[in-house]
Design a protein around this motif. Structure first.
Motif, PDB file in Angstrom:
ATOM      1  N   MET A   1      35.961 -32.874 -15.075  1.00 26.93           N
ATOM      2  CA  MET A   1      36.017 -33.105 -13.633  1.00 26.93           C
ATOM      3  C   MET A   1      35.147 -32.132 -12.874  1.00 26.93           C
ATOM      4  SD  MET A   1      40.007 -33.867 -12.729  1.00 26.93           S
ATOM      5  CE  MET A   1      39.696 -33.542 -10.994  1.00 26.93           C
ATOM      6  N   SER A   2      35.261 -30.846 -13.215  1.00 31.67           N
ATOM      7  CA  SER A   2      34.514 -29.823 -12.500  1.00 31.67           C
ATOM      8  C   SER A   2      33.015 -29.988 -12.706  1.00 31.67           C
ATOM      9  CB  SER A   2      34.974 -28.434 -12.954  1.00 31.67           C
ATOM     10  OG  SER A   2      34.386 -27.427 -12.162  1.00 31.67           O
ATOM     11  N   CYS A   3      32.611 -30.295 -13.936  1.00 28.20           N
ATOM     12  CA  CYS A   3      31.187 -30.497 -14.231  1.00 28.20           C
ATOM     13  C   CYS A   3      30.647 -31.708 -13.477  1.00 28.20           C
ATOM     14  CB  CYS A   3      30.982 -30.685 -15.730  1.00 28.20           C
ATOM     15  SG  CYS A   3      31.036 -29.151 -16.667  1.00 28.20           S
ATOM     16  N   GLY A 196      36.207 -27.961   2.442  1.00 27.34           N
ATOM     17  CA  GLY A 196      36.104 -26.503   2.376  1.00 27.34           C
ATOM     18  C   GLY A 196      36.250 -25.983   0.965  1.00 27.34           C
ATOM     19  N   VAL A 197      37.164 -26.584   0.204  1.00 32.04           N
ATOM     20  CA  VAL A 197      37.371 -26.153  -1.183  1.00 32.04           C
ATOM     21  C   VAL A 197      36.116 -26.386  -2.014  1.00 32.04           C
ATOM     22  CG1 VAL A 197      38.609 -26.698  -3.316  1.00 32.04           C
ATOM     23  CG2 VAL A 197      39.874 -26.412  -1.181  1.00 32.04           C
ATOM     24  N   VAL A 198      35.533 -27.581  -1.925  1.00 32.39           N
ATOM     25  CA  VAL A 198      34.333 -27.886  -2.714  1.00 32.39           C
ATOM     26  C   VAL A 198      33.163 -27.003  -2.265  1.00 32.39           C
ATOM     27  CG1 VAL A 198      32.678 -29.678  -3.373  1.00 32.39           C
ATOM     28  CG2 VAL A 198      35.111 -30.245  -3.145  1.00 32.39           C
ATOM     29  N   MET A 199      33.035 -26.778  -0.972  1.00 33.03           N
ATOM     30  CA  MET A 199      31.996 -25.878  -0.479  1.00 33.03           C
ATOM     31  C   MET A 199      32.139 -24.489  -1.085  1.00 33.03           C
ATOM     32  SD  MET A 199      31.112 -24.754   3.471  1.00 33.03           S
ATOM     33  CE  MET A 199      32.506 -23.634   3.689  1.00 33.03           C
ATOM     34  N   MET A 200      33.366 -23.959  -1.094  1.00 33.54           N
ATOM     35  CA  MET A 200      33.584 -22.614  -1.615  1.00 33.54           C
ATOM     36  C   MET A 200      33.444 -22.557  -3.130  1.00 33.54           C
ATOM     37  SD  MET A 200      33.768 -21.030   1.157  1.00 33.54           S
ATOM     38  CE  MET A 200      34.403 -19.344   1.048  1.00 33.54           C
ATOM     39  N   MET A 201      33.641 -23.677  -3.827  1.00 34.51           N
ATOM     40  CA  MET A 201      33.382 -23.707  -5.264  1.00 34.51           C
ATOM     41  C   MET A 201      31.904 -23.500  -5.553  1.00 34.51           C
ATOM     42  SD  MET A 201      35.959 -26.754  -6.575  1.00 34.51           S
ATOM     43  CE  MET A 201      35.622 -26.522  -8.332  1.00 34.51           C
ATOM     44  N   HIS A 202      31.057 -23.852  -4.608  1.00 30.83           N
ATOM     45  CA  HIS A 202      29.622 -23.600  -4.736  1.00 30.83           C
ATOM     46  C   HIS A 202      29.256 -22.163  -4.353  1.00 30.83           C
ATOM     47  CE1 HIS A 202      27.892 -27.575  -5.643  1.00 30.83           C
ATOM     48  NE2 HIS A 202      28.870 -28.085  -4.900  1.00 30.83           N
ATOM     49  N   LEU A 203      30.060 -21.536  -3.498  1.00 34.42           N
ATOM     50  CA  LEU A 203      29.702 -20.220  -2.954  1.00 34.42           C
ATOM     51  C   LEU A 203      30.425 -19.059  -3.632  1.00 34.42           C
ATOM     52  CD1 LEU A 203      29.750 -20.982   0.906  1.00 34.42           C
ATOM     53  CD2 LEU A 203      27.844 -21.181  -0.692  1.00 34.42           C
ATOM     54  N   PHE A 266      31.722 -23.060  -9.458  1.00 33.03           N
ATOM     55  CA  PHE A 266      30.721 -23.734 -10.284  1.00 33.03           C
ATOM     56  C   PHE A 266      29.809 -22.758 -11.010  1.00 33.03           C
ATOM     57  CE2 PHE A 266      31.334 -27.252  -7.022  1.00 33.03           C
ATOM     58  CZ  PHE A 266      32.141 -28.000  -7.866  1.00 33.03           C
ATOM     59  N   SER A 267      29.683 -21.542 -10.499  1.00 31.60           N
ATOM     60  CA  SER A 267      28.870 -20.538 -11.184  1.00 31.60           C
ATOM     61  C   SER A 267      29.457 -20.163 -12.531  1.00 31.60           C
ATOM     62  CB  SER A 267      28.733 -19.283 -10.312  1.00 31.60           C
ATOM     63  OG  SER A 267      30.021 -18.737 -10.031  1.00 31.60           O
TER      64      SER A 267
END
Length: 271
Positions: A1-3, A196-203, A266-267
């Motif tokens: 899912m995360s990938c 916001g959650v998905v955005m912060m998963m990138h940051l 995601f990092s």
């Protein structure tokens, strides 16, 4: 899912370079947000009334970055939600419908502190190297122009790229279809919370989400921690709560007790 989420829903914000022909391009930042910042530990603080049943304030402030939503205040609620605001994700209805007084007040700290990010469900688009506001029914971009003129010393707000919200929604719908874990009686919809959650998963490397997936502490129907009157009329966001819970590293029993969900950024996601 995360990938899959990482690959199919990249995050960026609209930059000045993408709209060189627009007369108001100076309202846009020069660089996209994800190229400017990255954090180890981040807090995503919901506006849920259930936060009144915890004392997470000090813990929330200990993270490297704190994200809040829309008109959620910290003043008088520091014990429950902390004091710091590094990012505030705002709906395009602000300030046309909500938070009008706070948004335009010189003295209000709600929008003065932290970086503003506008959630963009395709209301603000790019067209022929210009900004297109055909779908911007709440005049958000016009208000950002006015905001820049009113507060020239404040940091420029960031606008999530067109299609970011639609990309998250498409993944949510696909998740519900493939897993059959969602309430089929309710049509999937998005709150600012999941964006916001998905955005912060990138940051961020690690994301701690507070009471977006609810604990079992609050047996009231009250909606916001800062409002002891407004009640839920229904629960339209059950789909995204199931989705976030499934993405998380946190045992379900722990979520029920604490209302805190831990996600890997995601990092740290090797695909």
């Amino acid at each position: 899912m995360s990938c899959k989420l990482k690959r199919k829903v990249p995050f960026s914000t609209i930059t000045r370079k993408q709209a060189p022909q627009d007369k108001n391009k100076d309202v846009l930042p020069e660089e996209s947000l994800e190229k400017l910042v990255h954090f180890n530990s981040c807090a995503v603080v919901s506006s849920s009334h259930a936060l009144r049943f915890h004392s997470y304030g000090q813990e929330i402030d200990s993270h490297d970055a704190v994200l809040r939503f829309n008109c959620a205040p910290t003043h008088k609620f520091e014990q429950f939600v902390g004091n710091r605001t590094d990012f505030r994700l705002m709906n395009t209805k602000i300030p046309h419908v909500f938070c009008t007084e706070e948004f335009w007040s010189e003295n209000s700290t709600m929008f003065r502190h932290g970086t503003l990010v506008v959630r963009n469900m395709n209301g603000i688009n790019l067209e022929r190297q210009k900004i297109s506001t055909k779908g911007d029914k709440f005049h958000c971009f016009d208000n950002l122009i006015k905001y820049r003129k009113t507060f020239p010393k404040r940091a420029l707000p960031f606008i999530q790229r067109p299609q970011f919200g639609n990309g998250v929604l498409a993944e949510l719908v696909e998740f519900c279809k493939s897993t059959k874990m969602c309430d089929t009686k309710i049509r999937p919809s998005l709150s600012s919370g999941i964006l916001g959650v998905v955005m912060m998963m990138h940051l961020c490397d690690w994301i701690y989400v507070y009471e977006l997936v609810p604990s079992n502490r609050d047996d009231t129907r009250l909606m916001y921690y800062f409002n002891e009157e407004k009640q839920h009329s229904w629960h339209p966001y059950s789909h995204e709560r199931v989705y976030i819970k499934t993405l998380s590293l946190t045992p379900e029993k722990e979520i029920e007790d604490t209302g805190v969900v831990v996600l890997k950024g995601f990092s740290h996601t090797k695909c």
